[in-house]
Each structure stands twice: as structure tokens, then as C-alpha cells.
Design a protein around this motif. Structure first.
Motif, PDB file in Angstrom:
ATOM      1  N   PHE A 458      49.821  39.080  31.522  1.00 23.11           N
ATOM      2  CA  PHE A 458      48.763  39.955  31.914  1.00 23.11           C
ATOM      3  C   PHE A 458      49.483  41.366  32.265  1.00 23.11           C
ATOM      4  O   PHE A 458      50.558  41.525  32.689  1.00 23.11           O
ATOM      5  CB  PHE A 458      48.409  39.520  33.527  1.00 23.11           C
ATOM      6  N   ASN A 459      48.635  42.196  31.696  1.00 23.13           N
ATOM      7  CA  ASN A 459      49.081  43.801  31.401  1.00 23.13           C
ATOM      8  C   ASN A 459      49.775  44.167  32.463  1.00 23.13           C
ATOM      9  O   ASN A 459      49.492  44.506  33.674  1.00 23.13           O
ATOM     10  CB  ASN A 459      48.077  44.543  31.070  1.00 23.13           C
ATOM     11  N   PRO A 460      51.340  44.396  32.195  1.00 26.12           N
ATOM     12  CA  PRO A 460      52.073  44.950  33.426  1.00 26.12           C
ATOM     13  C   PRO A 460      51.853  46.269  33.791  1.00 26.12           C
ATOM     14  O   PRO A 460      52.407  46.902  34.561  1.00 26.12           O
ATOM     15  CB  PRO A 460      53.597  44.825  32.715  1.00 26.12           C
ATOM     16  N   GLU A 461      51.134  47.074  32.998  1.00 28.56           N
ATOM     17  CA  GLU A 461      50.535  48.365  33.142  1.00 28.56           C
ATOM     18  C   GLU A 461      49.406  48.500  33.824  1.00 28.56           C
ATOM     19  O   GLU A 461      49.040  49.669  34.478  1.00 28.56           O
ATOM     20  CB  GLU A 461      50.736  49.361  31.771  1.00 28.56           C
ATOM     21  N   THR A 472      55.451  40.502  36.583  1.00 29.97           N
ATOM     22  CA  THR A 472      54.645  40.587  35.637  1.00 29.97           C
ATOM     23  C   THR A 472      54.082  39.055  35.242  1.00 29.97           C
ATOM     24  O   THR A 472      54.914  38.188  35.239  1.00 29.97           O
ATOM     25  CB  THR A 472      55.073  40.958  34.112  1.00 29.97           C
ATOM     26  N   ALA A 473      52.901  38.705  35.507  1.00 31.92           N
ATOM     27  CA  ALA A 473      52.407  37.370  35.556  1.00 31.92           C
ATOM     28  C   ALA A 473      52.360  36.590  34.015  1.00 31.92           C
ATOM     29  O   ALA A 473      51.908  37.243  33.173  1.00 31.92           O
ATOM     30  CB  ALA A 473      50.860  36.965  36.324  1.00 31.92           C
ATOM     31  N   VAL A 494      46.884  40.290  28.110  1.00 28.31           N
ATOM     32  CA  VAL A 494      45.446  40.688  28.603  1.00 28.31           C
ATOM     33  C   VAL A 494      45.640  42.082  29.436  1.00 28.31           C
ATOM     34  O   VAL A 494      46.556  42.094  30.083  1.00 28.31           O
ATOM     35  CB  VAL A 494      44.949  39.466  29.781  1.00 28.31           C
ATOM     36  N   ASP A 495      44.925  42.971  28.484  1.00 30.60           N
ATOM     37  CA  ASP A 495      45.147  44.375  28.893  1.00 30.60           C
ATOM     38  C   ASP A 495      43.774  44.812  30.032  1.00 30.60           C
ATOM     39  O   ASP A 495      44.235  45.570  31.008  1.00 30.60           O
ATOM     40  CB  ASP A 495      45.266  45.326  27.943  1.00 30.60           C
ATOM     41  N   GLU A 496      42.876  44.084  30.032  1.00 30.31           N
ATOM     42  CA  GLU A 496      41.423  44.477  30.740  1.00 30.31           C
ATOM     43  C   GLU A 496      41.276  43.122  31.440  1.00 30.31           C
ATOM     44  O   GLU A 496      41.517  42.151  31.229  1.00 30.31           O
ATOM     45  CB  GLU A 496      40.493  44.931  29.846  1.00 30.31           C
ATOM     46  N   SER A 497      40.303  43.555  32.379  1.00 34.04           N
ATOM     47  CA  SER A 497      39.721  42.087  33.110  1.00 34.04           C
ATOM     48  C   SER A 497      39.250  41.227  32.101  1.00 34.04           C
ATOM     49  O   SER A 497      38.395  41.566  31.182  1.00 34.04           O
ATOM     50  CB  SER A 497      39.078  42.717  34.080  1.00 34.04           C
ATOM     51  N   ILE A 498      39.296  39.941  32.363  1.00 36.67           N
ATOM     52  CA  ILE A 498      38.663  39.189  31.385  1.00 36.67           C
ATOM     53  C   ILE A 498      38.180  37.780  32.391  1.00 36.67           C
ATOM     54  O   ILE A 498      38.666  37.408  33.626  1.00 36.67           O
ATOM     55  CB  ILE A 498      39.709  38.553  30.523  1.00 36.67           C
ATOM     56  N   ASP A 499      36.917  37.113  31.950  1.00 35.98           N
ATOM     57  CA  ASP A 499      36.631  36.238  32.805  1.00 35.98           C
ATOM     58  C   ASP A 499      37.207  34.863  32.105  1.00 35.98           C
ATOM     59  O   ASP A 499      37.805  34.771  31.084  1.00 35.98           O
ATOM     60  CB  ASP A 499      34.929  36.005  32.529  1.00 35.98           C
TER      61      ASP A 499
END
Length: 816
Positions: A458-461, A472-473, A494-499
Motif C-alpha cells: 500500500f502506497n508508502p507516499e 508500509t503495509a 496500491v497508490d489510490e483507495s481501492i475497494d
């Protein structure tokens, strides 16, 4: 005792709009429900009529012996409102009555079940704190020695310090009240099933009887129950009055987790590595691990978010048949067991150290595992316990496991013994094992034992998956495979929210390349090597490094020495002048990376920093006669035998000794372990001046700095020593390292922290693929060196570096 399966069926989730899981029985006045309006004002006029109508609506919706109603649909609300004479066919009236009812009850719209449902309120949290506050005075007067001893053992188990500390006492009492509230909620659940009578004022006796009647281990007594018995009866009753709010919760795991987080200081949760799993990630993990399994294992279950039913009012075939939850903490066991029971999920929570649990103790086969293990670092674990679990894992896996491994890695090792071929597991952990040395054995273990279907970073930034956790997950989606593990592994960023649905599809079917929310990289599992940096595969580089040479071939690379306290050992010129310390006791210093603005550091730069009042001196004396080598002995000398301190020919204490003496009286953070492991405490371990400097971590790349001074560095720099290149070759190497091409290669070796913060370890630097200037044509080496000189002069003059870097990149691509 009723059969647990029968009890669960009594309370299985409704399937229609009008379904209610609780019997309809008369209710006392609802005027105190939800928000508990205690105003003594007598309603008059139109406002009084509206208030009375809202009271009537709430009373009819409640319809049983609870203070608040079970979740209700919009249709139920409007039919009930119409039944008491409210003109809900008028949009304005309908909106107003909806707002007032929800405000009075503290309910919100639950999208999944399409109902209005209760939320955890600030009043609930305050009532718990208030009840806990009535207990704390007893710590000074009413606790027996045996109970105090048990509480200290409890504190040690939970890593929260001494029971004599006020903040610890406050936390323990709050946890005690929370535990009673959770048990009371489960008790209420059984009451609604007709299994137990209404909860009496003798709460602990009622729990004891419920344990006999239901066989539910959530009612088992432990040390916090004895603490809760000391609470003021009225205050405790006020806290327990909220149990229906949890009973009717559409998200019991989230609400219980929120309560725990609100009542527990973040430093205590971090000491145990306790971080709640976001629901969308939990749903994906459970969907992966649960393929019509009879028994799902949840080690370190916490509030049960990974293994709870999708929704407490629904019965879905994607929910596991039965959950075995494992927790060392009896409180966590109560939390998880309560959440799963309220969700209608059959469960057997156990108080046990998972790493000491034998699969045979479960007495049935496990079909899948979901796990968010504690993230406690290896260094923070008790020495004997660490040695025990490390030895056990090495014996069971027959591999060497690094003693520096954090606790979560042992959960991955041990979980394999519970699984058979075809079983699946999903683990939520930090991604640090992908890049660190201790992770090599774990990566080899995963390659040998599992088909690694996907690793999701999951995007560390972006926003942290875990509140208060700077990690960082990473989610590992694994399947036990005895077929040789010849498939592909998806490295998913994963850079953006995702379902959850999108993430599930990406894990199992995602195509190679960019997506709307991130990136998917396919790598044959057979091509994965345990010694490589797997984190680089989430953002693969197109630069071929196969013919490059490890940087360690050209220089010795060391971390700067730790001082033990930079405020004491690092001094400004004013500090030196004021203390009267001779320069013979000092070394020049480059204090921190932000002070170097460019690609080199010269004498003139050091002089400018000195004039600007920066810390440019490092305390670095030779051994001082008559000054003890031990800090402890020196303190004794200063405090009890000051006349023995060394003096000069004028009978004065020298400036250096005076400075050391004054430190005894100042409040500073001298690290005893660091300073005592030296030949003498008042000098940091010596190291030569480095030829090249690079910061240990950063967010905007890494600058390799040519050091043209005798200044030394401390721990926030890495340094190149014993460089076996001539001046031109070294500059050519620095040109490559500072180019955009070199920086992209460096990114494949870094460990990314939450917030985009990247760490560059010594081992990563040594293995960093770089050009070999000794094997290139002299003209090419000279051109690269000239470009480095041009780059550093441009930076020094504040010019446009991009123009130089573009030419440098073009040349760097030719030589890689």
C-alpha cells in the motif's frame, strides 16, 4: 447447557426488511435513550408537541426492554412516524423527524444493511472513563499484595510498564471497565436468545452463571474482573447501560476496536505493535483465505476484524463456518469473542501464545489463516522468550532464522504447520522483510512452502493503512502448494483507495501493467531469489544492471558513529568559546545532510557553517588524566569528591573537564549503553574523515557528496573509506551515482517507510550496482568526471542542474 450451534441459530441474521433479531417486549420510557437528554425543561407549545411525537416514535421503534431500538429501515421509521400523526408525506417534515430521531438516538445510516444503526458515542467513552476513575483511588488503599503482583504481571504481558505508574493505572482501570461492558453485551445477546435471565446488579455472579449455562469462554474470570469490582456501582451501571449500543452495532469489530483505541494510549499500542486492520483490507484477506472452510484460524485476533462475519444481519456463504481465534491477552480474547458473537459468527477464542500452540491442540483441521500479527521488534522482546521462539522455529523449519527477526515473522513461520496442501493464508505485516537481511530466510521459506499468489504493497507516499504506525503495509496472499510453485507472483502496488472487490480481482486475475489505482507486476516465482530486494518489484526499473559491479568493490562503506547525545558531543563555535575547550579536544564535523547544499563539501563551506552558528565541532579528546573512564564513576567524583578533579598549573579546572563536570548537573539524554561501550565515555568512537558522504535516509533521492575537508560525520551519514579509485575515476563514479539513472537503480535497493521516507542500509549500498570506472575507456571516464565537476559547480552557483543531469543521463545509459 444449550448447544452453542442452537444458540447461534437463535440469533442468526434477518433476511427481510421487517426482520428483527430480538423479541418484541414492553419498554420503559425511551426519553433517556441514545443521547440521554437530561434537560429538566417541561416542553410547551409546538416544540413540545414535536418532542412528544419524536419520543413516541422512539418508544414504538424500541419495542422491547432495551433503551434503544434495534437497527431500523427508512420504511419502519416513516411508518412509525405516520402512526403517531407526523405528516411524513411532506418532504420537509420527513427530513426533520429523521434528523431529530437520529440526533436523539445517535444513529447513522448503515449502507450495507440499509438501516439506521447506533454508533459509538463520546458519552459511552466518557462513561467508561468515569467508572474507571472511581477505581484508581483503590490502588493506594484497597489492593492486596497478591492482586498487585498479578496486575504487574498483566502489565508486563501487555508491555505497558509498572502498575505503580499513574498512566498505567488509568489504562488498566479503563480496560477493566471495557471488559465488563463487553461481557455484559454478550450476556445481553444470550438474554435475547432466552438463555439467561436479565443482568442483575451482581454482575460478576451473573457472568459466572452464564459461563455454566452457555459454555462461552468469554465469561471466564481474569484479573481485570477483580479490578472492576472496585468501581462505584452507579458509575459502572451507567457504563453498562450502553451495552445495547454495541449489541445492535452493524460493525461490532470496528466499534470495539475504536473503544480500545480511545481508551489505550498510542504508545502502549505501539509497544505491542497493535494496529487495527482496515475493513476493506480485512474483507479481501478473508475472502482469499476462506474457501468454504470449516475452520478459519485467526492468530492475534484482536477485535476480530479479519475473521468476523461480513455483516451481523446477514448470513453469507462467504463467511467461515467456524473461527478459532488465538490471543495471549485475556482482554483481547474478550474483545474478539464479543465481536464475533455479535456478528453471529461461530467462534472459539483461546487465551494462548500462538507461537507455543501445537496444531494438535485445536483437535480439528484448519482450512485457512488470516492474520495481522503484532509488529514488536526483535530487540524489544524479552531475551529468554526471543531465544526460545527462535530456537523452536529453527527446529521446526530446519532453517537458520536471524535473531533480529521481529515478532511478526515468527507468525508466518509457525502458521505453516497448521495448513495442508491447497489451504490458503493471508498476512498483513510491514514490508520490511522484503529488503532487510533478516528477511532473506523468511523469503526462502515462503518460496519453499507456498505458492506466493500476490504481494500487495500500500502506497508508502499516501495515507497510512495504520493510524499511528510509520510502517508500509504489505499483504501476502499465500497458498500451500506441493506442485513445485511454478506459477507467477503478482507484485501489486496500491497508490489510490481501492475497494475489496477490485483488490480481490487484482490478486487473482490482475493483468500486468498500470491500473487506475496502481501497478501490477508479474514475476515468475521461480525467478525470485531470497537475497534480492523484493520491494523493488512493485516499481520495476527498465535499467539493466546485470553487467554492473557492486559498489563495495571500490570502497569500504561505514555508518557514522553514534555520539550517545548530539546535544552534548556536537558543539557550535559559541559553545566552544563559552566552555573554553581547546581545539585539540575537538574534531571538525559535518553535522547533518541538510547543511550540505550540493555535491561537494569544502573548507569554505565549513567556515560558513561555523560563522552561521551551526554545530561544526565534535567533542573528541584524547584520554584525560584523572578523569574516570566510566560515566558513573565520573558522576560520583563530581558529586562526592570534586576536589580530585584535574587542574592546570594555575589551579584551575581545564575547560574540557569543566564542560564534562557541568554535564552531570544538566538534564540530558546521554545513552548509557552507547557511552559505556567505549574506551572512555567522553569521546565517541573515532573514524577517519570519509571521502564521500551520503545521507542514511530521505524522501527526494540520495546525494553523493565529495568531501574535500578533514571533517567527520556522525550516524546520519554513510561514508566511503579506503576508496581504491583515483580522483578522476571517483568523480566518474559520483557522476553516475548522482545521475537520474543511478538514482533509479538506488530506488531498487531502498526500504520505503510510510510517508515516502526511504532508508538506504549499509548492506544495500555495498551491493548497489554501479559502473566500473576502471574498465571504461579513459576518455569516457574523463567526460563523466568533467560532468560531475560541472554539476557541482552549477549547484554551487545556483544554476540549472537539469541541463547538466540530462547530458549526464544520456552518457550514464551508454555505460550501463
Amino acid at each position: 447447557m444449550r448447544d452453542p450451534e442452537e444458540i447461534k441459530r437463535l440469533h442468526r441474521r434477518g433476511t427481510s426488511d421487517n426482520a428483527r433479531p430480538y423479541p418484541q417486549t414492553p419498554v420503559p420510557s425511551p426519553a433517556t435513550s441514545g443521547g440521554r437528554d437530561r434537560s429538566p425543561v417541561t416542553p410547551v407549545g409546538l416544540d413540545a408537541q414535536r418532542r412528544e411525537q419524536v419520543d413516541a416514535v422512539i418508544q414504538k421503534l424500541t419495542g422491547d426492554r432495551h433503551e434503544i431500538p434495534a437497527p431500523f429501515s427508512k420504511r419502519e421509521l416513516y411508518q412509525t412516524a405516520a402512526g403517531v400523526g407526523i405528516e411524513v408525506w411532506k418532504p420537509a417534515v420527513k427530513n426533520r423527524v429523521t434528523e431529530r430521531v437520529l440526533d436523539r438516538l445517535n444513529y447513522e445510516w448503515d449502507l450495507a444493511s440499509q438501516t439506521f444503526a447506533p454508533v459509538v458515542t463520546d458519552e459511552l467513552i466518557e462513561d467508561i472513563r468515569r467508572a474507571a476513575g472511581t477505581i484508581t483511588p483503590a490502588f493506594n488503599t484497597k489492593l492486596s499484595e497478591s492482586l498487585l503482583k498479578r496486575l504487574q504481571e498483566w502489565c508486563e504481558l501487555h508491555g505497558i510498564g509498572s502498575i505503580e505508574t499513574e498512566s498505567v493505572q488509568r489504562t488498566v482501570t479503563r480496560h477493566a471497565v471495557l471488559s465488563v461492558l463487553l461481557k455484559a453485551t454478550v450476556y445481553e445477546w444470550y438474554r435475547c436468545c432466552g438463555v439467561v435471565p436479565p443482568l442483575s446488579h451482581s454482575v460478576q455472579q451473573a457472568f459466572h452463571n452464564a459461563r455454566k449455562q452457555t459454555g462461552d469462554g468469554v465469561f471466564d474470570q481474569f484479573v481485570l474482573d477483580h479490578v472492576a469490582e472496585l468501581a462505584d456501582e452507579n458509575a459502572l451501571e451507567s457504563a453498562l447501560a450502553h451495552r445495547a449500543r454495541l449489541l445492535f452495532s452493524p460493525q461490532p469489530t470496528e466499534d470495539i476496536g475504536k473503544l480500545y483505541a480511545e481508551l489505550t494510549p498510542s504508545e502502549y499500542r505501539q509497544s505491542l505493535g497493535q494496529f487495527r486492520t482496515p475493513p476493506e483490507i480485512a474483507a479481501t484477506m478473508k475472502s482469499w483465505a476462506n474457501r468454504d472452510v470449516d475452520h478459519l484460524l485467526d492468530p492475534g485476533m484482536g477485535a476480530g476484524v479479519l475473521s468476523s462475519a461480513f455483516h451481523p444481519r446477514w448470513n453469507l456463504n462467504t463467511d467461515p463456518t467456524h473461527v478459532d481465534g488465538i490471543e495471549r491477552s485475556p482482554l483481547a480474547r474478550v474483545m474478539g469473542g464479543t465481536a464475533l458473537t455479535l456478528g453471529g459468527q461461530l467462534n472459539t477464542p483461546r487465551t494462548h501464545d500462538f507461537l507455543n500452540l501445537d496444531p494438535d491442540e485445536l483437535q480439528h483441521d484448519i482450512g485457512g489463516i488470516v492474520c495481522n500479527p503484532p509488529y514488536t521488534s526483535g530487540d524489544a522482546l524479552p531475551k529468554e522468550y526471543k531465544e526460545q521462539i527462535n530456537g523452536d522455529i529453527e527446529q521446526s523449519t530446519e532453517i537458520d532464522v536471524s535473531a533480529r527477526s521481529p515478532l511478526y515473522t515468527y507468525f508466518l513461520y509457525h502458521s505453516r504447520s497448521f495448513l495442508s496442501s491447497g489451504d490458503r493464508a493471508a498476512f498483513l505485516t510491514p514490508d520490511s522483510f522484503l529488503t532487510t537481511a533478516y528477511g532473506d530466510s523468511l523469503k526462502q521459506f515462503l518460496l519453499d512452502e507456498f505458492s506466493i499468489t500476490a504481494l500487495v504493497q500500500f502506497n508508502p507516499e499516501g495515507e497510512s493503512v495504520f493510524q499511528d504506525a510509520q510502517v508500509t503495509a504489505l499483504v501476502c496472499f499465500l497458498e500451500v502448494d506441493s506442485g513445485g510453485n511454478t506459477g507467477e507472483t503478482r507484485f501489486i502496488r496500491v497508490d489510490e483507495s481501492i475497494d475489496s472487490n477490485t483488490l480481490c480481482d487484482a490478486v487473482q486475475n490482475g493483468d500486468q501493467g498500470k491500473t487506475d489505482w496502481g501497478y501490477i507486476n508479474h514475476v515468475p516465482q521461480a525467478d525470485l531469489a531470497p537475497g534480492e530486494n523484493w520491494a523493488a518489484l512493485f516499481d520495476p526499473s527498465d535499467i539493466d544492471t546485470s553487467e554492473l559491479t557492486p559498489l563495495g568493490e571500490f570502497a569500504t562503506i561505514h555508518r557514522g558513529k553514534s555520539t550517545g547525545d548530539v546535544t552534548f558531543f556536537c558543539l557550535t563555535q559559541d559553545d566552544v568559546d563559552e566552555s573554553g575547550i581547546s581545539e585539540k579536544h575537538l574534531s571538525r564535523l559535518i553535522r547533518q545532510p541538510k547543511l550540505v547544499n550540493g555535491y561537494d563539501f569544502r573548507e569554505e563551506d565549513w567556515e560558513q557553517l561555523r560563522t552561521a552558528g551551526e554545530e561544526v565541532w565534535l567533542l573528541d579528546p584524547d584520554e584525560l588524566p584523572d578523569v574516570p573512564k566510566s560515566r558513573e564513576n565520573f558522576q560520583e567524583q563530581v558529586l562526592f569528591n570534586a576536589d580530585s578533579l584535574p587542574r592546570n598549573s594555575n589551579g584551575e579546572i581545564p575547560g574540557i573537564v569543566s564542560y564534562l563536570r557541568d554535564s552531570v548537573y544538566r538534564s540530558n539524554s546521554l545513552e548509557a549503553t552507547v557511552i559505556e561501550n567505549r574506551p572512555y565515555w567522553y569521546r565517541p568512537r573515532r573514524q577517519d574523515s570519509p571521502r564521500v558522504l551520503v545521507q542514511d535516509a530521505g524522501r527526494d533521492g540520495f546525494t553523493f557528496i565529495l568531501n574535500e575537508t578533514a571533517a567527520r560525520n556522525i550516524h546520519n551519514f554513510r561514508g566511503f573509506y579506503d576508496v581504491n579509485l583515483d580522483e578522476t575515476e571517483l568523480k566518474a563514479l559520483l557522476a553516475y551515482l548522482n545521475s537520474n539513472v543511478g538514482q533509479r537503480v538506488i530506488q531498487t535497493q531502498t526500504q520505503t517507510q510510510q510517508g515516502g521516507y526511504e532508508k538506504l542500509s549499509i548492506s544495500a549500498l555495498k551491493e548497489l550496482p554501479v559502473i566500473d570506472p576502471t574498465s571504461l575507456e579513459e576518455s569516457l571516464v574523463a567526460t563523466l568526471a568533467d560532468l560531475f565537476d560541472e554539476l557541482r559547480e552549477t549547484a554551487r552557483e545556483g544554476g540549472n542542474r537539469d541541463a547538466v543531469l540530462n547530458r549526464l543521463d544520456s552518457l550514464a545509459r551508454q555505460v550501463t
